[in-house]
Design a protein around this motif. Structure first.
Motif, PDB file in Angstrom:
ATOM      1  N   ARG A   1       1.202  -0.821   0.027  1.00 41.69           N
ATOM      2  CA  ARG A   1      -0.489   0.070  -0.116  1.00 41.69           C
ATOM      3  C   ARG A   1       1.054   0.774  -0.241  1.00 41.69           C
ATOM      4  O   ARG A   1       2.419   1.382  -0.101  1.00 41.69           O
ATOM      5  CB  ARG A   1      -1.183   0.144   1.498  1.00 41.69           C
ATOM      6  N   ASN A   2       0.029   2.426  -0.322  1.00 39.87           N
ATOM      7  CA  ASN A   2       0.715   3.442  -0.185  1.00 39.87           C
ATOM      8  C   ASN A   2       1.197   4.061   1.351  1.00 39.87           C
ATOM      9  O   ASN A   2       2.111   4.657   1.485  1.00 39.87           O
ATOM     10  CB  ASN A   2       0.486   5.031  -1.365  1.00 39.87           C
ATOM     11  N   ASP A   3       0.659   3.506   1.834  1.00 36.58           N
ATOM     12  CA  ASP A   3       0.936   4.182   3.855  1.00 36.58           C
ATOM     13  C   ASP A   3       1.226   3.260   4.137  1.00 36.58           C
ATOM     14  O   ASP A   3       0.953   1.740   3.993  1.00 36.58           O
ATOM     15  CB  ASP A   3      -0.659   4.266   3.798  1.00 36.58           C
TER      16      ASP A   3
ATOM     17  N   ASN B   1      10.495   9.317   4.805  1.00 32.42           N
ATOM     18  CA  ASN B   1      10.940   8.109   3.461  1.00 32.42           C
ATOM     19  C   ASN B   1      11.818   7.491   3.116  1.00 32.42           C
ATOM     20  O   ASN B   1      12.082   6.127   2.439  1.00 32.42           O
ATOM     21  CB  ASN B   1      10.225   9.284   2.827  1.00 32.42           C
ATOM     22  N   TYR B   2      13.060   7.821   2.869  1.00 35.36           N
ATOM     23  CA  TYR B   2      13.819   6.974   2.007  1.00 35.36           C
ATOM     24  C   TYR B   2      14.532   6.035   3.119  1.00 35.36           C
ATOM     25  O   TYR B   2      14.885   5.299   2.211  1.00 35.36           O
ATOM     26  CB  TYR B   2      15.136   7.614   1.427  1.00 35.36           C
TER      27      TYR B   2
ATOM     28  N   LEU C   1       3.264   6.319   7.300  1.00 32.83           N
ATOM     29  CA  LEU C   1       4.090   7.271   6.460  1.00 32.83           C
ATOM     30  C   LEU C   1       3.087   6.882   5.121  1.00 32.83           C
ATOM     31  O   LEU C   1       2.704   6.120   4.869  1.00 32.83           O
ATOM     32  CB  LEU C   1       5.732   6.633   6.022  1.00 32.83           C
ATOM     33  N   ASP C   2       2.782   7.912   4.626  1.00 34.85           N
ATOM     34  CA  ASP C   2       1.834   8.094   3.310  1.00 34.85           C
ATOM     35  C   ASP C   2       2.453   8.754   2.231  1.00 34.85           C
ATOM     36  O   ASP C   2       2.788   9.966   2.095  1.00 34.85           O
ATOM     37  CB  ASP C   2       0.794   9.150   3.723  1.00 34.85           C
TER      38      ASP C   2
ATOM     39  N   ALA D   1       2.824  12.226   3.484  1.00 35.84           N
ATOM     40  CA  ALA D   1       2.507  13.031   4.688  1.00 35.84           C
ATOM     41  C   ALA D   1       2.776  11.801   5.844  1.00 35.84           C
ATOM     42  O   ALA D   1       2.896  10.334   5.635  1.00 35.84           O
ATOM     43  CB  ALA D   1       1.247  13.436   4.727  1.00 35.84           C
ATOM     44  N   VAL D   2       3.002  12.309   6.940  1.00 34.57           N
ATOM     45  CA  VAL D   2       2.761  11.626   8.026  1.00 34.57           C
ATOM     46  C   VAL D   2       2.365  11.584   9.349  1.00 34.57           C
ATOM     47  O   VAL D   2       1.923  12.333   9.750  1.00 34.57           O
ATOM     48  CB  VAL D   2       4.577  10.995   8.639  1.00 34.57           C
ATOM     49  N   SER D   3       1.720  10.865   9.632  1.00 37.91           N
ATOM     50  CA  SER D   3       0.706  10.953  11.372  1.00 37.91           C
ATOM     51  C   SER D   3       0.572   9.855  12.293  1.00 37.91           C
ATOM     52  O   SER D   3       1.205   8.908  11.856  1.00 37.91           O
ATOM     53  CB  SER D   3      -0.651  10.869  10.306  1.00 37.91           C
TER      54      SER D   3
END
Length: 225
Positions: free
Chosen positions: A125-127, A160-161, A135-136, A141-143
């Motif tokens: 998934r993207n999230d 992200n990396y 991590l989306d 975005a991060v939530s």
């Protein structure tokens, strides 16, 4: 992530550059096979968007060059006006990750880049769940428990990396190259990477523990998932 656009059509290259730039990607551009070779041999890229019909050579030759280099993980999407099935098959069999015939939608290009990223890093998934955080990668975005955490662009890109390279030690040099671009333009003695990671940890630790973001002494960082 940093992207090399190998495309001789100036207007298309500018469109892709502007679109992906707004999405947070670092962009380089090469119009010819020779200049693309030079860049590829110097830098590592997260994505190479490769046109096959170049003024001074065939894009398949560049594809073969990239795949012949050791320790390279550049994702390659072929962008070309050639629509023949044989060309598509050849590109995929020689190591391209995807094939997008012209003309194409820039939103489709971005969606395919997201799909390639998920496949290469084995995410469905993207999230992405990162312990107490989400991590989306599509919306960058991060939530935490549904609350968005306000990170700077570079803080997000570092996280992200590292997440995409989970369970691997990422050197400071590699992190610099993929987040800031051309490492030749950056002072290698600077501790700016450590400062950004420190600030990232500080912001995340306001919500939950961050001991999963490890510092590997004298080398770099690692996220264990």
């Amino acid at each position: 992530m940093n992207v090399l656009i190998v495309e001789d059509e100036k207007s298309l290259a500018l469109e892709i550059n502007d679109f992906l730039g707004k999405e947070g990607y670092i962009i380089e551009h090469a119009r010819k096979k020779a200049s693309a070779e030079e860049k590829i041999l110097i830098n590592n890229y997260d994505f190479i968007l490769l046109d096959l019909g170049l003024p001074d050579g065939d894009g398949f030759e560049l594809l073969k060059l990239i795949k012949g280099l050791k320790n390279r993980e550049d994702a390659i999407i072929i962008l070309t006006a050639r629509s023949e099935v044989d060309d598509r098959i050849k590109g995929l069999e020689e190591g391209a990750d995807d094939y997008l015939p012209k003309p194409f939608s820039l939103n489709e290009l971005l969606a395919r880049m997201h799909a390639v990223t998920r496949r290469k890093h084995k995410f469905e998934r993207n999230d992405i769940k990162v312990y107490d955080f989400v991590l989306d990668i599509q919306n960058r975005a991060v939530s935490f428990n549904g609350e968005r955490i306000h990170l700077t662009k570079k803080e997000y890109e570092i996280l992200n990396y590292l997440v995409l390279n989970k369970n691997r030690v990422v050197s400071r040099t590699s992190l610099t190259e993929h987040v800031w671009g051309d490492i030749l333009e950056i002072n290698s003695d600077s501790n700016f990477v450590d400062v950004h990671v420190k600030n990232l940890r500080k912001k995340l630790s306001m919500y939950a523990k961050t001991d999963w973001l490890e510092t590997v002494r004298s080398v770099g960082y690692r996220i264990t998932l």
